[in-house]
Design a protein around this motif. Structure first.
Motif, PDB file in Angstrom:
ATOM      1  N   ASP A   1      21.679  33.677  18.959  1.00 15.46           N
ATOM      2  CA  ASP A   1      21.318  35.040  19.359  1.00 15.46           C
ATOM      3  C   ASP A   1      21.795  35.374  20.776  1.00 15.46           C
ATOM      4  O   ASP A   1      22.158  36.518  21.047  1.00 15.46           O
ATOM      5  CB  ASP A   1      19.800  35.235  19.312  1.00 15.46           C
ATOM      6  N   ILE A   2      21.764  34.394  21.645  1.00 10.24           N
ATOM      7  CA  ILE A   2      22.144  34.675  23.030  1.00 10.24           C
ATOM      8  C   ILE A   2      23.627  34.403  23.296  1.00 10.24           C
ATOM      9  O   ILE A   2      24.154  34.843  24.312  1.00 10.24           O
ATOM     10  CB  ILE A   2      21.268  33.899  24.032  1.00 10.24           C
ATOM     11  N   LEU A   3      24.279  33.713  22.370  1.00 16.06           N
ATOM     12  CA  LEU A   3      25.695  33.405  22.556  1.00 16.06           C
ATOM     13  C   LEU A   3      26.626  34.396  21.866  1.00 16.06           C
ATOM     14  O   LEU A   3      27.766  34.554  22.285  1.00 16.06           O
ATOM     15  CB  LEU A   3      25.996  31.989  22.043  1.00 16.06           C
ATOM     16  N   VAL A   4      26.151  35.055  20.801  1.00 13.35           N
ATOM     17  CA  VAL A   4      27.016  35.935  20.017  1.00 13.35           C
ATOM     18  C   VAL A   4      26.399  37.322  19.927  1.00 13.35           C
ATOM     19  O   VAL A   4      25.267  37.478  19.468  1.00 13.35           O
ATOM     20  CB  VAL A   4      27.232  35.370  18.588  1.00 13.35           C
ATOM     21  N   ASP A   5      27.143  38.298  20.382  1.00 13.80           N
ATOM     22  CA  ASP A   5      26.724  39.686  20.249  1.00 13.80           C
ATOM     23  C   ASP A   5      26.858  40.064  18.775  1.00 13.80           C
ATOM     24  O   ASP A   5      27.958  40.001  18.212  1.00 13.80           O
ATOM     25  CB  ASP A   5      27.621  40.580  21.109  1.00 13.80           C
ATOM     26  N   PRO A   6      25.770  40.450  18.106  1.00 15.08           N
ATOM     27  CA  PRO A   6      25.844  40.723  16.673  1.00 15.08           C
ATOM     28  C   PRO A   6      26.776  41.885  16.318  1.00 15.08           C
ATOM     29  O   PRO A   6      27.259  41.969  15.193  1.00 15.08           O
ATOM     30  CB  PRO A   6      24.393  41.030  16.287  1.00 15.08           C
ATOM     31  N   ARG A   7      27.047  42.747  17.282  1.00 17.13           N
ATOM     32  CA  ARG A   7      27.965  43.864  17.006  1.00 17.13           C
ATOM     33  C   ARG A   7      29.409  43.396  16.844  1.00 17.13           C
ATOM     34  O   ARG A   7      30.251  44.150  16.378  1.00 17.13           O
ATOM     35  CB  ARG A   7      27.865  44.906  18.121  1.00 17.13           C
ATOM     36  N   THR A   8      29.670  42.133  17.209  1.00 18.96           N
ATOM     37  CA  THR A   8      31.025  41.589  17.042  1.00 18.96           C
ATOM     38  C   THR A   8      31.208  40.924  15.676  1.00 18.96           C
ATOM     39  O   THR A   8      32.306  40.476  15.356  1.00 18.96           O
ATOM     40  CB  THR A   8      31.347  40.560  18.143  1.00 18.96           C
ATOM     41  N   ILE A   9      30.153  40.861  14.886  1.00 15.34           N
ATOM     42  CA  ILE A   9      30.225  40.238  13.555  1.00 15.34           C
ATOM     43  C   ILE A   9      30.630  41.314  12.552  1.00 15.34           C
ATOM     44  O   ILE A   9      29.890  42.265  12.326  1.00 15.34           O
ATOM     45  CB  ILE A   9      28.872  39.609  13.167  1.00 15.34           C
ATOM     46  N   PRO A  10      31.823  41.207  11.982  1.00 15.56           N
ATOM     47  CA  PRO A  10      32.297  42.259  11.079  1.00 15.56           C
ATOM     48  C   PRO A  10      31.505  42.324   9.778  1.00 15.56           C
ATOM     49  O   PRO A  10      31.147  41.288   9.209  1.00 15.56           O
ATOM     50  CB  PRO A  10      33.755  41.892  10.806  1.00 15.56           C
ATOM     51  N   SER A  11      31.238  43.560   9.334  1.00 16.11           N
ATOM     52  CA  SER A  11      30.499  43.743   8.077  1.00 16.11           C
ATOM     53  C   SER A  11      30.886  45.043   7.368  1.00 16.11           C
ATOM     54  O   SER A  11      30.449  45.277   6.247  1.00 16.11           O
ATOM     55  CB  SER A  11      28.992  43.753   8.340  1.00 16.11           C
ATOM     56  N   ARG A  12      31.673  45.878   7.983  1.00 11.53           N
ATOM     57  CA  ARG A  12      31.941  47.207   7.425  1.00 11.53           C
ATOM     58  C   ARG A  12      32.727  47.173   6.108  1.00 11.53           C
ATOM     59  O   ARG A  12      32.456  47.958   5.209  1.00 11.53           O
ATOM     60  CB  ARG A  12      32.655  48.067   8.445  1.00 11.53           C
ATOM     61  N   GLN A  13      33.676  46.252   5.984  1.00 15.93           N
ATOM     62  CA  GLN A  13      34.429  46.166   4.726  1.00 15.93           C
ATOM     63  C   GLN A  13      33.538  45.723   3.578  1.00 15.93           C
ATOM     64  O   GLN A  13      33.630  46.243   2.459  1.00 15.93           O
ATOM     65  CB  GLN A  13      35.613  45.203   4.866  1.00 15.93           C
ATOM     66  N   VAL A  14      32.653  44.768   3.859  1.00 14.53           N
ATOM     67  CA  VAL A  14      31.728  44.287   2.834  1.00 14.53           C
ATOM     68  C   VAL A  14      30.781  45.414   2.428  1.00 14.53           C
ATOM     69  O   VAL A  14      30.517  45.619   1.243  1.00 14.53           O
ATOM     70  CB  VAL A  14      30.943  43.051   3.338  1.00 14.53           C
ATOM     71  N   LEU A  15      30.299  46.157   3.403  1.00 14.32           N
ATOM     72  CA  LEU A  15      29.395  47.268   3.106  1.00 14.32           C
ATOM     73  C   LEU A  15      30.097  48.341   2.268  1.00 14.32           C
ATOM     74  O   LEU A  15      29.531  48.854   1.304  1.00 14.32           O
ATOM     75  CB  LEU A  15      28.843  47.868   4.397  1.00 14.32           C
ATOM     76  N   ARG A  16      31.344  48.643   2.597  1.00  9.99           N
ATOM     77  CA  ARG A  16      32.103  49.629   1.801  1.00  9.99           C
ATOM     78  C   ARG A  16      32.322  49.135   0.372  1.00  9.99           C
ATOM     79  O   ARG A  16      32.234  49.894  -0.589  1.00  9.99           O
ATOM     80  CB  ARG A  16      33.447  49.940   2.470  1.00  9.99           C
ATOM     81  N   ARG A  17      32.617  47.843   0.230  1.00  8.84           N
ATOM     82  CA  ARG A  17      32.805  47.269  -1.114  1.00  8.84           C
ATOM     83  C   ARG A  17      31.508  47.351  -1.916  1.00  8.84           C
ATOM     84  O   ARG A  17      31.517  47.662  -3.107  1.00  8.84           O
ATOM     85  CB  ARG A  17      33.292  45.818  -0.983  1.00  8.84           C
ATOM     86  N   MET A  18      30.380  47.088  -1.262  1.00 10.86           N
ATOM     87  CA  MET A  18      29.090  47.186  -1.956  1.00 10.86           C
ATOM     88  C   MET A  18      28.799  48.625  -2.370  1.00 10.86           C
ATOM     89  O   MET A  18      28.299  48.863  -3.474  1.00 10.86           O
ATOM     90  CB  MET A  18      27.955  46.644  -1.078  1.00 10.86           C
ATOM     91  N   ALA A  19      29.112  49.574  -1.513  1.00  6.85           N
ATOM     92  CA  ALA A  19      28.899  50.987  -1.859  1.00  6.85           C
ATOM     93  C   ALA A  19      29.741  51.363  -3.076  1.00  6.85           C
ATOM     94  O   ALA A  19      29.259  52.054  -3.982  1.00  6.85           O
ATOM     95  CB  ALA A  19      29.237  51.877  -0.663  1.00  6.85           C
ATOM     96  N   ALA A  20      30.971  50.898  -3.115  1.00  5.14           N
ATOM     97  CA  ALA A  20      31.841  51.167  -4.269  1.00  5.14           C
ATOM     98  C   ALA A  20      31.282  50.516  -5.523  1.00  5.14           C
ATOM     99  O   ALA A  20      31.309  51.112  -6.612  1.00  5.14           O
ATOM    100  CB  ALA A  20      33.257  50.668  -3.981  1.00  5.14           C
TER     101      ALA A  20
END
Length: 167
Positions: free
Chosen positions: A127-146
């Motif tokens: 939690d203190i070493l990795v900014d969660p906003r740098t973890i990509p998830s948008r492509q997965v979310l778009r695929r789930m929406a489709a």
């Protein structure tokens, strides 16, 4: 048949009951996905957003598997555990969908490592070493929406009874 143990004995689910369980599971997963989107829009804590996203993916896909063939997949759900890749591969095969594109699969692999290792849910040095906003998830979310649009358009899952409109 699936057995449910109650105080008065055991009950076996009918075909209709199995369908209702699959639809309920799918609806719960869809609600987790919706919560992730809303929380992200409101600037919520991104680790929680990612956890909700992964939990939604897991439950939607497990619900889809149950809808495709309840008796075949119900015993396998525990073996899949929280492994999003195993669940995704099984759901892709069961629904006759094309495999994830490499870029989406890479994103899913990254999310899967964090989700199956419970790093999104519980506090750790991560939690203190990795900014969660740098973890990509948008492509997965778009695929789930489709996927949701496709599943509902084809009538594989009927969610209207599980997700009534507010009065």
């Amino acid at each position: 048949m699936t057995e449910i143990t109650s105080a008065s004995g055991s009950v076996q689910l009918t075909v209709h009951g199995k369908r209702m369980v699959a639809e309920s599971m799918y609806a719960k997963g869809k609600a987790f996905l919706g919560a992730a989107i809303l929380l992200r829009q409101k600037g919520g804590y991104e680790y929680v957003v990612l956890h909700l996203l992964c939990q939604g993916i897991e439950i939607v896909l497990k619900g889809l598997l149950l809808a495709v063939d309840y008796d075949k997949y119900k015993p396998k759900l525990k073996r899949f555990g929280h492994d999003l890749l195993k669940i995704t591969d099984a759901a892709t095969d069961a629904a006759g969908l094309s495999a994830l594109r490499p870029s989406i699969r890479t994103e899913m692999e990254s999310l899967n490592r964090l989700y199956s290792g419970h790093l999104l849910r519980y506090g750790s040095g991560y939690d203190i070493l990795v900014d969660p906003r740098t973890i990509p998830s948008r492509q997965v979310l778009r695929r789930m929406a489709a996927l949701l649009r496709l599943v509902e358009r084809q009538g594989l899952i009927r969610v209207d009874a599980m997700c009534p409109s507010p009065a």
